[in-house]
Design an enzyme around this catalytic site. Structure first.
Site, PDB file in Angstrom:
ATOM      1  CB  SER A 183      -2.723   3.728  -2.690  1.00 59.28           C
ATOM      2  OG  SER A 183      -1.781   4.484  -3.771  1.00 59.28           O
ATOM      3  CG  HIS A 211      -2.934   1.924   1.611  1.00 59.81           C
ATOM      4  ND1 HIS A 211      -4.038   2.470   1.729  1.00 59.81           N
ATOM      5  CD2 HIS A 211      -1.799   2.925   0.702  1.00 59.81           C
ATOM      6  CE1 HIS A 211      -4.008   3.749   1.256  1.00 59.81           C
ATOM      7  NE2 HIS A 211      -2.744   4.287   0.768  1.00 59.81           N
ATOM      8  CE  LYS A 242      -2.815   5.966   3.919  1.00 58.73           C
ATOM      9  NZ  LYS A 242      -1.379   5.978   3.595  1.00 58.73           N
TER      10      LYS A 242
HETATM   11  C1  LIG Z   1      -0.210   7.175   3.452  1.00 61.38           C
HETATM   12  C2  LIG Z   1       0.790   6.515   3.024  1.00 61.38           C
HETATM   13  C3  LIG Z   1       2.138   7.049   3.754  1.00 61.38           C
HETATM   14  C4  LIG Z   1       2.259   8.535   4.496  1.00 61.38           C
HETATM   15  O1  LIG Z   1       1.656   8.103   5.540  1.00 61.38           O
HETATM   16  P1  LIG Z   1       1.515   9.429   6.571  1.00 61.38           P
HETATM   17  O2  LIG Z   1       1.591   8.869   8.227  1.00 61.38           O
HETATM   18  O3  LIG Z   1       0.140   9.925   6.446  1.00 61.38           O
HETATM   19  O4  LIG Z   1       2.502  10.153   6.410  1.00 61.38           O
HETATM   20  C5  LIG Z   1       3.306   6.424   3.473  1.00 61.38           C
HETATM   21  N1  LIG Z   1       3.569   5.224   2.562  1.00 61.38           N
HETATM   22  C6  LIG Z   1       2.136   4.780   2.198  1.00 61.38           C
HETATM   23  C7  LIG Z   1       2.381   3.592   1.169  1.00 61.38           C
HETATM   24  C8  LIG Z   1       0.938   5.286   2.400  1.00 61.38           C
HETATM   25  O5  LIG Z   1       0.082   4.938   1.920  1.00 61.38           O
END
Ligand SMILES: *Cc1c(COP(=O)(O)O)cnc(C)c1O
Length: 397
Positions: A183, A211, A242
């Site tokens: 990220s 992502h 996301k």
């Molecule tokens: C955002 C994210 C998570 C967490 O996802 P949520 O559904 O918001 O709990 C887990 N792993 C990665 C790599 C992320 O970017």
């Protein structure tokens, strides 16, 4: 008792503020989107959401959610295995498996839970987890909850991964785990090489597609599409929070025996509530839309290429990206904060990151591109960066 704790907490909080690490919430009064309004009244262009496909306020998803409120109610008041499974949950799980080309899927309240609940049921002290150093916090926590032996390799460093795999030959089963897209840099895990090493050293692979799903690969099917590995990765985790609409919900998808065991033993699944029917229904609608057209993925890829090219032409130092994350390198922590503040006053909402979120001396502004960005949004963002960049001596005037 609390008097002493209170004094302690106040000191902790003051320390966070002094270190410049205090996190404030910016209150938005509109739906999520490219153009948002914040509580102080300013209208800004949003370049820091994970709303990669621009679906967070998609009218079709809103309509599907509203319909499900009427047909399936508001909540389940139960975990899945007691009385919290509706037809919508089963249907969404099947859609996710179809999207990723996997055998079965299990839903969680969030990907944080999917990652928190995946290792402990599958691996024991006889086994090994080999984890990328830059993996998401939820993977790190999930690994901590399992009894498996832990090995760590430097970010996307295949020589180091190989070293760790050699050491892990002492264990019974091995699982390599990596984020699909990291990220902070926007780099993609070298899944082809990871898969080849897994074959060579007899390991399974797990990838967190949070992502990358919806973003990476020609049709947005994630890193397994990009590297031609559909159906060859044992475990994929991901989020509905996301690119996939941005509400809530996570999943683990992959080999059917793995998913079946998770339904029996995964603690966040067994002991936490089902996702609301409206979220499941909107998720189903979302995957139906994805199966009809790649329009959003195409636009996202075009937008990212356009933005990156123009920013490089303007003279900015940009990390090579294979995702919708564009790291504008500034190297100086204070500069990253000052520049983000100036950009906000120009109507561009971006966030500057610095140590310990990124390594020391690697401060940057992270821009997240969306299919919801129109060409004029991108142009306005590039113009603001160029103006502020010149003023602050980041690029030549
Ligand atoms: C955002 C994210 C998570 C967490 O996802 P949520 O559904 O918001 O709990 C887990 N792993 C990665 C790599 C992320 O970017």
């Amino acid at each position: 008792m609390f008097n002493r704790v209170q004094a302690h907490l106040q000191k902790e909080l003051a320390g966070i503020r002094e270190a410049g690490l205090y996190k404030n919430e910016r209150v938005i009064v509109t739906p999520q989107g490219a153009e948002i309004k914040v509580k102080s009244g300013e209208e800004v262009l949003n370049f820091c959401a994970n709303n990669y496909l621009g679906l967070s306020n998609n009218p079709k998803l809103v309509a599907a959610a509203k319909e499900a409120l009427d047909s399936h109610g508001y909540g389940l008041s139960s975990v899945r295995f007691i009385c919290g499974t509706q037809d919508l949950h089963k249907k969404l799980e099947a859609k996710i498996a179809e999207f990723f080309g996997t055998e079965d899927t299990i839903l969680y309240a969030a990907c944080f839970d999917a990652n928190g609940g995946v290792f402990e049921p599958l691996l024991s002290e006889e086994d090994a987890i080999i984890s990328d150093a830059l993996n998401h916090a939820s993977i790190i926590d999930g690994v901590r909850l399992s009894k498996a032996q832990r090995y760590r390799y430097n970010n996307a460093d295949m020589a180091d991964l190989e070293e760790q795999l050699k050491k892990a030959q002492a264990q019974r089963f091995r699982l390599i785990v990596t984020d699909g897209v990291f990220s902070m840099d926007g780099n993609v895990a070298p899944m082809d090489k990871i898969h080849a090493l897994a074959e060579k050293y007899d390991a399974m692979v797990m990838v967190d597609e949070c992502h990358s799903a919806g973003v990476v690969g020609k049709t947005g099917r994630g890193v397994t599409e990009l590297f031609n590995l559909r159906g060859k990765i044992e475990i994929i985790t991901g989020t509905l929070g996301k690119a996939f609409g941005g509400a809530i919900g996570g999943f683990t998808t992959g080999k059917k025996e793995i998913i079946e065991l998770l339904r029996q033993r995964s603690r966040p699944y067994l002991f936490s509530n089902s996702i609301p029917p409206m979220v499941a229904a909107a998720g189903i609608k979302m995957f139906d839309m994805m199966s009809e057209t790649n329009e959003l993925q195409d636009r996202l890829h075009e937008n990212t290429a356009y933005f990156t090219q123009k920013m490089m032409a303007a003279g900015f130092d940009i990390k090579p990206t294979a995702s919708a994350i564009v790291a504008i390198m500034l190297y100086d922590a204070k500069l990253s904060q000052d520049m983000a503040a100036k950009l906000l006053s120009e109507g561009i909402y971006v966030i500057g990151f610095y140590y310990p979120v990124v390594p020391k001396g690697q401060a940057r502004i992270r821009v997240q591109i969306s299919a919801a960005h129109k060409r004029e949004h991108l142009d306005k963002c590039i113009a603001a960066f160029t103006k502020v960049g010149k003023e602050m001596g980041v690029i030549k005037g």
